[in-house]
Write an enzyme that holds these catalytic residues in place. Sequence first.
Site, PDB file in Angstrom:
ATOM      1  N   GLY A   6       0.748  -1.269  -0.053  1.00 12.28           N
ATOM      2  CA  GLY A   6       0.072  -0.202   0.024  1.00 12.28           C
ATOM      3  C   GLY A   6       0.920   1.569   0.244  1.00 12.28           C
ATOM      4  N   ARG A   7       2.039   1.208   0.418  1.00 14.80           N
ATOM      5  CA  ARG A   7       2.986   2.428   0.455  1.00 14.80           C
ATOM      6  C   ARG A   7       4.599   1.934  -0.012  1.00 14.80           C
ATOM      7  NH1 ARG A   7       4.236   3.722   6.489  1.00 14.80           N
ATOM      8  NH2 ARG A   7       3.947   1.657   7.316  1.00 14.80           N
ATOM      9  N   ASP A  59       1.483 -11.424   6.695  1.00 12.79           N
ATOM     10  CA  ASP A  59       1.971 -10.339   5.639  1.00 12.79           C
ATOM     11  C   ASP A  59       3.151  -9.843   5.986  1.00 12.79           C
ATOM     12  OD1 ASP A  59      -0.040  -9.241   7.495  1.00 12.79           O
ATOM     13  OD2 ASP A  59       0.902  -7.352   6.758  1.00 12.79           O
ATOM     14  N   ARG A  67      14.925  -0.311   0.459  1.00  9.99           N
ATOM     15  CA  ARG A  67      15.105  -1.521   0.883  1.00  9.99           C
ATOM     16  C   ARG A  67      15.539  -2.619  -0.305  1.00  9.99           C
ATOM     17  NH1 ARG A  67       9.954  -3.461   4.587  1.00  9.99           N
ATOM     18  NH2 ARG A  67       8.699  -3.765   2.606  1.00  9.99           N
ATOM     19  N   GLY A  91      -0.194   6.354   1.674  1.00 10.96           N
ATOM     20  CA  GLY A  91       1.044   5.758   0.866  1.00 10.96           C
ATOM     21  C   GLY A  91       2.307   6.372   1.172  1.00 10.96           C
ATOM     22  N   ARG A  98       5.791 -12.863   0.543  1.00  8.33           N
ATOM     23  CA  ARG A  98       5.585 -13.047   2.330  1.00  8.33           C
ATOM     24  C   ARG A  98       4.682 -14.137   2.004  1.00  8.33           C
ATOM     25  NH1 ARG A  98       5.432  -7.400   3.792  1.00  8.33           N
ATOM     26  NH2 ARG A  98       6.554  -6.516   2.161  1.00  8.33           N
ATOM     27  N   LYS A 150       9.805   2.251  -0.101  1.00  8.09           N
ATOM     28  CA  LYS A 150       8.759   2.366   0.848  1.00  8.09           C
ATOM     29  C   LYS A 150       8.542   3.875   1.180  1.00  8.09           C
ATOM     30  CE  LYS A 150       7.588  -0.070   5.167  1.00  8.09           C
ATOM     31  NZ  LYS A 150       7.691  -0.918   6.111  1.00  8.09           N
TER      32      LYS A 150
HETATM   33  P1  AMP Z   1       2.385  -2.840   8.079  1.00  4.23           P
HETATM   34  O1  AMP Z   1       1.414  -2.993   9.338  1.00  4.23           O
HETATM   35  O2  AMP Z   1       3.144  -1.771   7.896  1.00  4.23           O
HETATM   36  O3  AMP Z   1       2.918  -4.078   7.602  1.00  4.23           O
HETATM   37  O4  AMP Z   1       1.228  -2.639   6.798  1.00  4.23           O
HETATM   38  C1  AMP Z   1       0.224  -3.396   6.692  1.00  4.23           C
HETATM   39  C2  AMP Z   1      -0.483  -3.167   5.585  1.00  4.23           C
HETATM   40  O5  AMP Z   1      -0.987  -1.626   5.462  1.00  4.23           O
HETATM   41  C3  AMP Z   1       0.263  -3.204   4.272  1.00  4.23           C
HETATM   42  O6  AMP Z   1      -0.423  -3.652   3.277  1.00  4.23           O
HETATM   43  C4  AMP Z   1       0.719  -1.969   4.095  1.00  4.23           C
HETATM   44  O7  AMP Z   1       1.028  -1.593   2.679  1.00  4.23           O
HETATM   45  C5  AMP Z   1      -0.628  -0.936   4.193  1.00  4.23           C
HETATM   46  N1  AMP Z   1      -0.131   0.163   4.858  1.00  4.23           N
HETATM   47  C6  AMP Z   1       0.408   0.742   5.984  1.00  4.23           C
HETATM   48  N2  AMP Z   1       0.494   2.028   6.004  1.00  4.23           N
HETATM   49  C7  AMP Z   1      -0.065   2.472   4.976  1.00  4.23           C
HETATM   50  C8  AMP Z   1      -0.166   4.103   4.376  1.00  4.23           C
HETATM   51  N3  AMP Z   1       0.394   4.930   5.184  1.00  4.23           N
HETATM   52  N4  AMP Z   1      -0.636   4.234   3.126  1.00  4.23           N
HETATM   53  C9  AMP Z   1      -1.046   3.175   2.446  1.00  4.23           C
HETATM   54  N5  AMP Z   1      -0.989   1.703   2.845  1.00  4.23           N
HETATM   55  C10 AMP Z   1      -0.273   1.514   4.095  1.00  4.23           C
HETATM   56 MG    MG Z   2       3.794  -5.157   6.407  1.00  2.95          MG
END
Ligand code: AMP
Ligand code: MG
Length: 495
Positions: free
Chosen positions: A92-93, A252, A176, A126, A183, A113
């Site tokens: 998502g980002r 994930d 990165r 994002g 995953r 990222k």
């Molecule tokens: P994480 O907990 O950081 O591993 O993120 C879990 C999910 O949420 C993943 O699919 C990320 O891509 C999405 N995500 C987290 N933060 C954001 C953000 N600021 N914008 C878009 N997607 C996000």
């Molecule tokens: Mg993640």
Amino acid sequence: MYKLDALPFDNAFSRLPETFFARVHPTPLAAPYPISINRAAADLIELDPAELTRPDFADYFSGAKPLPGAEPLAMLYAGHQFGRFVPQLGDGRAILLGQVRNSRGESWDLQLKGSGQTPFSRNGDGRAVLRSTIREYLCAEAMHGLRIPTTRSLCMIGGDEEVYREQIETGAMLLRMAPSHVRFGSFEVFYHRNQYAPLKQLADHVIAEHYPALIDTDQPYQGFLREVVRRTARLMAQWQLVGFAHGVMNTDNMSVLGLTLDYGPFGFLDAYDPEFVCNHSDYQGRYKFDAQPNIGLWNLSCFAQAILPLLHPDDGEAAAEVARDALAEYEPELVSAYSSGMRAKLGLTTALDGDQALSAGLLDAMHRSQADYTNTFRALSRFKSGNDDRNDAVRDLFIDRAAFDAWALRYAARLRTEQSDDSQRRARMDQVNPKFVLRNWLAQRAIEQAQQKDFSEVDRLLRILHSPFDEHPEHADCAAEPPDWALRLSVSCSS
Ligand code: AMP
Ligand code: MG
């Protein structure tokens, strides 16, 4: 050595069908500037060192200039988050810019990222904030320094764009690298959609690229599962041995290569506490420190379930049997890696029955005395095993001196059973008991300075954490327990 605009891209993932990803370009960060560049990671892709000082370096890793040969995409995945299945997540980002193949034939994902919205962003912006970007940048390299499998950090790019979290913060991007960012959830998404063709295609891709020895075996998928089980078991043992709590062990965030992946609200133990919960949004303590090994197995069960259709295409019971057999390898692998690692931390060269009780006794005394995990083991390197020796440096780390004294008698006796030589043991122990880990307070100090545009502390920590087993006497401040101001530091999921 390659120039930035002539990196040898070989984008195998992008050659897969579009079911696996969405093609999307990074959204540039306005007025980007480099915050830190990691030469060690640049070497992995054989980037010419002269390129690191190019005036347009930041443009390439902040979305302003495309890298020739890159084919940017956001990867699709699902995942079990805090125990609940979420059918669609995805990058998502983050955006996989492309894959570089170096002269040794190694493929490295270049993933950016904080690079803006993708079709998988849901309600997110994002972006990633400077704070969390610094934490991930440094921790990945710290783990590498500790010889723990992990994604790597190439560089961090800042911009002054405002990003809204609990407070207004500034955005940053992290480049990165990993051999793959696939995953457990990358497989789960297709299993839950009953799409077994892409499931197989993804497994074939991962095996071909990352487990080539399995290609010509009778049971490549079974071999793949067993290898993921064993790597995850060893990774969990390494986390426990070094006192690392990941914080968000959702499926994930679990790598099929057994890498430490997605650094969020992680924490290294300061005072030893098996119940340590580093993520303040983890109200149930699902991912508390000593739950990690069990969660690793739980996550592997999700992964095994997702690839069941590959294990035995037309016999569900036979497939389940194969999965159970593979999962049964988890515990012995974990216990063996943990106990041999713990013996090394104690400087033991032989294995005796009472060793587990000996290390448990130490951990128990540390827990009661709130002794610092890293510093206690480091101080133990200097333990003198003679009858008349005093061990004040380590003893003083314990509030309950009597408990330490009682344990020290057992330890000294154990060392004498193998005629342990104090100075040789010290040299061995210093190679496995780090002096430096990325404590929260260290990261916080570097973050606060970076927020004032002083990035020198980030670079200093990067240098120290690359060789955490060395003494670095001039940086002894970085081995200290948290100062008073840091005792109430809280790390939320927000990043
Ligand atoms: P994480 O907990 O950081 O591993 O993120 C879990 C999910 O949420 C993943 O699919 C990320 O891509 C999405 N995500 C987290 N933060 C954001 C953000 N600021 N914008 C878009 N997607 C996000
Ligand atoms: Mg993640």
